[in-house]
Scaffold this motif. Structure first.
Motif, PDB file in Angstrom:
ATOM      1  N   LEU A   1      29.751  24.883 -76.821  1.00  0.00           N
ATOM      2  CA  LEU A   1      30.982  25.375 -76.202  1.00  0.00           C
ATOM      3  C   LEU A   1      31.720  24.242 -75.485  1.00  0.00           C
ATOM      4  CD1 LEU A   1      32.704  27.886 -75.585  1.00  0.00           C
ATOM      5  CD2 LEU A   1      31.298  28.235 -73.531  1.00  0.00           C
ATOM      6  N   ILE A   2      30.973  23.407 -74.782  1.00  0.00           N
ATOM      7  CA  ILE A   2      31.590  22.281 -74.070  1.00  0.00           C
ATOM      8  C   ILE A   2      32.208  21.290 -75.053  1.00  0.00           C
ATOM      9  CG2 ILE A   2      31.088  20.273 -72.633  1.00  0.00           C
ATOM     10  CD1 ILE A   2      29.029  22.019 -71.163  1.00  0.00           C
ATOM     11  N   VAL A   3      31.480  20.976 -76.132  1.00  0.00           N
ATOM     12  CA  VAL A   3      32.012  20.063 -77.151  1.00  0.00           C
ATOM     13  C   VAL A   3      33.269  20.646 -77.793  1.00  0.00           C
ATOM     14  CG1 VAL A   3      31.538  19.035 -79.409  1.00  0.00           C
ATOM     15  CG2 VAL A   3      29.784  18.967 -77.623  1.00  0.00           C
ATOM     16  N   TRP A   4      33.234  21.944 -78.078  1.00  0.00           N
ATOM     17  CA  TRP A   4      34.389  22.615 -78.691  1.00  0.00           C
ATOM     18  C   TRP A   4      35.616  22.528 -77.785  1.00  0.00           C
ATOM     19  CZ3 TRP A   4      36.408  27.794 -77.476  1.00  0.00           C
ATOM     20  CH2 TRP A   4      37.390  28.217 -78.368  1.00  0.00           C
ATOM     21  N   LEU A   5      35.423  22.751 -76.493  1.00  0.00           N
ATOM     22  CA  LEU A   5      36.554  22.724 -75.559  1.00  0.00           C
ATOM     23  C   LEU A   5      37.091  21.312 -75.351  1.00  0.00           C
ATOM     24  CD1 LEU A   5      35.318  25.282 -72.868  1.00  0.00           C
ATOM     25  CD2 LEU A   5      37.249  25.576 -74.428  1.00  0.00           C
ATOM     26  N   ARG A   6      36.229  20.315 -75.452  1.00  0.00           N
ATOM     27  CA  ARG A   6      36.636  18.942 -75.151  1.00  0.00           C
ATOM     28  C   ARG A   6      37.074  18.148 -76.378  1.00  0.00           C
ATOM     29  NH1 ARG A   6      35.571  17.093 -70.118  1.00  0.00           N
ATOM     30  NH2 ARG A   6      34.350  18.437 -68.748  1.00  0.00           N
ATOM     31  N   SER A   7      36.653  18.579 -77.570  1.00  0.00           N
ATOM     32  CA  SER A   7      36.854  17.727 -78.740  1.00  0.00           C
ATOM     33  C   SER A   7      37.741  18.319 -79.823  1.00  0.00           C
ATOM     34  CB  SER A   7      35.487  17.380 -79.362  1.00  0.00           C
ATOM     35  OG  SER A   7      34.640  16.790 -78.404  1.00  0.00           O
ATOM     36  N   THR A   8      38.171  19.564 -79.682  1.00  0.00           N
ATOM     37  CA  THR A   8      39.015  20.167 -80.711  1.00  0.00           C
ATOM     38  C   THR A   8      40.407  20.421 -80.145  1.00  0.00           C
ATOM     39  OG1 THR A   8      38.431  22.458 -80.119  1.00  0.00           O
ATOM     40  CG2 THR A   8      36.998  21.326 -81.703  1.00  0.00           C
ATOM     41  N   SER A   9      41.365  20.547 -81.034  1.00  0.00           N
ATOM     42  CA  SER A   9      42.749  20.763 -80.583  1.00  0.00           C
ATOM     43  C   SER A   9      42.895  22.107 -79.882  1.00  0.00           C
ATOM     44  CB  SER A   9      43.708  20.681 -81.771  1.00  0.00           C
ATOM     45  OG  SER A   9      43.368  21.649 -82.753  1.00  0.00           O
ATOM     46  N   ILE A  10      42.262  23.156 -80.429  1.00  0.00           N
ATOM     47  CA  ILE A  10      42.362  24.462 -79.781  1.00  0.00           C
ATOM     48  C   ILE A  10      41.660  24.435 -78.428  1.00  0.00           C
ATOM     49  CG2 ILE A  10      40.294  25.358 -80.944  1.00  0.00           C
ATOM     50  CD1 ILE A  10      43.419  27.369 -79.916  1.00  0.00           C
ATOM     51  N   GLY A  11      40.572  23.675 -78.320  1.00  0.00           N
ATOM     52  CA  GLY A  11      39.886  23.545 -77.041  1.00  0.00           C
ATOM     53  C   GLY A  11      40.760  22.863 -76.004  1.00  0.00           C
ATOM     54  N   LEU A  12      41.457  21.808 -76.427  1.00  0.00           N
ATOM     55  CA  LEU A  12      42.378  21.115 -75.517  1.00  0.00           C
ATOM     56  C   LEU A  12      43.537  22.020 -75.112  1.00  0.00           C
ATOM     57  CD1 LEU A  12      42.482  17.608 -77.234  1.00  0.00           C
ATOM     58  CD2 LEU A  12      41.244  18.241 -75.159  1.00  0.00           C
ATOM     59  N   HIS A  13      44.023  22.840 -76.049  1.00  0.00           N
ATOM     60  CA  HIS A  13      45.089  23.785 -75.733  1.00  0.00           C
ATOM     61  C   HIS A  13      44.610  24.833 -74.731  1.00  0.00           C
ATOM     62  CE1 HIS A  13      47.364  22.911 -79.762  1.00  0.00           C
ATOM     63  NE2 HIS A  13      47.426  21.910 -78.888  1.00  0.00           N
ATOM     64  N   ILE A  14      43.367  25.279 -74.895  1.00  0.00           N
ATOM     65  CA  ILE A  14      42.797  26.250 -73.956  1.00  0.00           C
ATOM     66  C   ILE A  14      42.713  25.656 -72.561  1.00  0.00           C
ATOM     67  CG2 ILE A  14      40.657  27.471 -73.321  1.00  0.00           C
ATOM     68  CD1 ILE A  14      40.188  27.886 -76.345  1.00  0.00           C
ATOM     69  N   ARG A  15      42.263  24.413 -72.470  1.00  0.00           N
ATOM     70  CA  ARG A  15      42.150  23.763 -71.162  1.00  0.00           C
ATOM     71  C   ARG A  15      43.524  23.577 -70.527  1.00  0.00           C
ATOM     72  NH1 ARG A  15      39.092  18.486 -72.498  1.00  0.00           N
ATOM     73  NH2 ARG A  15      39.347  18.118 -70.248  1.00  0.00           N
ATOM     74  N   ALA A  16      44.507  23.215 -71.340  1.00  0.00           N
ATOM     75  CA  ALA A  16      45.864  23.021 -70.811  1.00  0.00           C
ATOM     76  C   ALA A  16      46.453  24.348 -70.331  1.00  0.00           C
ATOM     77  CB  ALA A  16      46.753  22.411 -71.885  1.00  0.00           C
ATOM     78  N   ALA A  17      46.306  25.401 -71.149  1.00  0.00           N
ATOM     79  CA  ALA A  17      46.864  26.701 -70.779  1.00  0.00           C
ATOM     80  C   ALA A  17      46.158  27.283 -69.562  1.00  0.00           C
ATOM     81  CB  ALA A  17      46.763  27.662 -71.959  1.00  0.00           C
ATOM     82  N   SER A  18      44.875  26.972 -69.399  1.00  0.00           N
ATOM     83  CA  SER A  18      44.130  27.467 -68.241  1.00  0.00           C
ATOM     84  C   SER A  18      44.632  26.828 -66.953  1.00  0.00           C
ATOM     85  CB  SER A  18      42.628  27.188 -68.414  1.00  0.00           C
ATOM     86  OG  SER A  18      42.115  27.895 -69.519  1.00  0.00           O
TER      87      SER A  18
END
Length: 284
Positions: A152-169
């Protein structure tokens, strides 16, 4: 405290870690205290019971997250998105009502009796670990939870959708201005959060007894974990979940009556010492 007691705490913490990660994801983006999260966990456990009874436990571990992800999509499209401009209190009350409805639905389908799920045959015994014989299935819970947390951590930090989730959060309006499709991001977050809740329920099914009140029993603890970890912080929820699981299990061995107040004591201490939570997310 011996090694077996410590491992029991790690096993409980592993379940809390998976379950609270999903709730932290949803709150971090939607800002909703999803009181139906415990119901999603309960649904995952009961669906795992039905699937494993017919097709085996491993298939249940695949089916349950998919089924709960679909429920998450329904929750997002039918409730969170149409009501996103309503107050958080109103949305919280709606999810609380959904949780009560889900509990009654479980009673109608599976009944009120306590049910149990058998783990896979090769995990029904014990395994020699750190010098002790420890239940193999509980070790499997720990391994699966740790691998899932890492993924889950790798997905949030290394994928485009993960980066979008972090930005939107961080700021959903700014993210939308920057060109991020926040509706799609929100749909993914709620679906993944629901899937994590269902997976936690499926993993818990052979570990604890199933009953219609199991979701409410875990919900309060998970809400405390999310607040202690820092509202909206997935890493904070993971750390707090593991820590609280270990502390509560160890306290149960020493004093079962005292163990009941451990989550509330942890919440009080953290909010007095660090109101923003362990990860620095402000409680609001």
């Amino acid at each position: 405290m011996n090694a077996a007691q410590l491992l029991n705490g790690v096993a409980l913490g592993s379940l809390l870690m998976v379950l609270s990660s999903g709730l932290a994801m949803i709150y971090g983006l939607r800002g909703v205290a999803n009181f139906a999260h415990g119901a999603l966990y309960m649904a995952g456990a009961y669906i795992a019971y039905s699937v494993s009874d017919r097709a085996g436990f491993w298939l249940a571990l695949l089916v349950v997250p998919l089924a709960l992800a679909v429920l998450g999509v329904v929750l997002e499209l039918a409730f969170f998105r149409p009501l996103q401009h309503r107050s958080h209190i109103e949305l919280g009350l709606i999810t609380f009502g959904l949780a009560l409805m889900a509990e009654r639905l479980v009673v109608l389908i599976w009944g009120e009796s306590t049910l149990r799920v058998n783990p896979p045959e090769f995990l029904q015994g014990t395994t020699s670990f750190v010098g002790i014989e420890y239940p193999s299935y509980r070790l499997a819970i720990i391994v699966i939870a740790v691998l899932l947390a890492a993924a889950l951590i790798v997905w949030l930090r290394s994928t485009s959708i993960g980066l979008h989730i972090r930005a939107a959060s961080q700021d959903i309006e700014t993210a939308a201005i920057m060109g991020i499709n926040v509706d799609r991001v929100s749909l993914v977050v709620v679906a993944v959060g629901a899937a994590l809740a269902g997976l936690a329920g499926a993993l818990a099914a052979p570990y604890i007894a199933l009953d219609p009140g199991m979701g409410n029993a875990f919900l309060i603890t998970v809400l405390i974990v999310v607040v202690v970890g820092g509202i909206g912080s997935i890493a904070g929820a993971m750390i707090a979940g593991m820590g609280l699981g270990i502390i509560q299990t160890v306290t149960t061995v020493w004093s079962p009556s005292l163990a009941v107040v451990v989550p509330y004591a942890a919440l009080t201490i953290v909010l007095l010492w660090r109101p923003t939570g362990l990860a620095g997310k402000r409680v609001s």
